[in-house]
Design a protein around this motif. Structure first.
Motif, PDB file in Angstrom:
ATOM      1  N   UNK A  58       0.813  -1.224   0.000  1.00  0.00           N
ATOM      2  CA  UNK A  58       0.000   0.000   0.000  1.00  0.00           C
ATOM      3  C   UNK A  58       0.847   1.275   0.000  1.00  0.00           C
ATOM      4  N   UNK A  59       2.111   1.141  -0.326  1.00  0.00           N
ATOM      5  CA  UNK A  59       3.021   2.292  -0.314  1.00  0.00           C
ATOM      6  C   UNK A  59       2.593   3.375  -1.302  1.00  0.00           C
ATOM      7  N   UNK A  60       1.863   2.999  -2.339  1.00  0.00           N
ATOM      8  CA  UNK A  60       1.388   3.992  -3.313  1.00  0.00           C
ATOM      9  C   UNK A  60       0.416   4.986  -2.677  1.00  0.00           C
ATOM     10  N   UNK A  61      -0.108   4.681  -1.488  1.00  0.00           N
ATOM     11  CA  UNK A  61      -1.016   5.588  -0.783  1.00  0.00           C
ATOM     12  C   UNK A  61      -0.271   6.610   0.070  1.00  0.00           C
ATOM     13  N   UNK A  62       1.053   6.516   0.099  1.00  0.00           N
ATOM     14  CA  UNK A  62       1.877   7.472   0.840  1.00  0.00           C
ATOM     15  C   UNK A  62       2.484   8.458  -0.156  1.00  0.00           C
ATOM     16  N   UNK A  63       2.190   9.734   0.036  1.00  0.00           N
ATOM     17  CA  UNK A  63       2.636  10.766  -0.896  1.00  0.00           C
ATOM     18  C   UNK A  63       3.665  11.669  -0.234  1.00  0.00           C
ATOM     19  N   UNK A  64       4.354  12.441  -1.062  1.00  0.00           N
ATOM     20  CA  UNK A  64       5.299  13.422  -0.546  1.00  0.00           C
ATOM     21  C   UNK A  64       4.655  14.801  -0.682  1.00  0.00           C
ATOM     22  N   UNK A  65       4.496  15.461   0.442  1.00  0.00           N
ATOM     23  CA  UNK A  65       3.933  16.811   0.463  1.00  0.00           C
ATOM     24  C   UNK A  65       5.079  17.813   0.527  1.00  0.00           C
ATOM     25  N   UNK A  66       5.026  18.813  -0.346  1.00  0.00           N
ATOM     26  CA  UNK A  66       6.015  19.891  -0.317  1.00  0.00           C
ATOM     27  C   UNK A  66       5.495  20.970   0.619  1.00  0.00           C
ATOM     28  N   UNK A  67       6.173  21.181   1.709  1.00  0.00           N
ATOM     29  CA  UNK A  67       5.699  22.105   2.742  1.00  0.00           C
ATOM     30  C   UNK A  67       5.482  23.518   2.221  1.00  0.00           C
ATOM     31  N   UNK A  68       6.356  23.969   1.309  1.00  0.00           N
ATOM     32  CA  UNK A  68       6.206  25.330   0.784  1.00  0.00           C
ATOM     33  C   UNK A  68       5.369  25.375  -0.497  1.00  0.00           C
TER      34      UNK A  68
END
Length: 104
Positions: A58-68
């Motif tokens: 289920x790793x595809x459900x983990x995203x990278x959010x860019x804080x800025x």
């Protein structure tokens, strides 16, 4: 005067279309687009907001959010990233939209 019929155009094959899509996608990626893999190594397979842990399935459900909010700002130390599950990521962006709306 004889009429000229337009020459029939050959449609691209599915393989040609797939190659075109791949090329277009590659051209639209930031130069350091491997940030997802870097962020997963740095921050682990866990949502920074809700704490949910992920497995390979289920790793595809983990995203990278860019804080800025800038997807081209990808420092190697990961300081602009946080790994968020898709639910927390959607919540984060909806909160930003709501704040912008309320601030007019």
């Amino acid at each position: 005067m004889p009429s000229r019929r337009p020459q029939a155009r050959r449609l691209p094959s599915p393989e040609e279309l797939a190659l075109l899509v791949k090329t277009l996608k590659a051209g639209n990626r930031p130069a350091n687009a491997d940030y997802r893999e870097q962020s997963l190594k740095l921050h682990g397979w866990i949502c920074a907001k809700c704490g949910r842990e992920f497995e390979r399935e289920n790793l595809h459900l983990l995203t990278v959010h860019h804080k800025d909010g800038n997807h081209h700002h990808n420092p190697k130390d990961g300081s602009n990233w946080e790994n968020l599950c898709v639910y927390c990521h959607d919540d984060e962006h909806s909160r930003l939209l709501l704040a912008e709306y309320l601030n007019g």
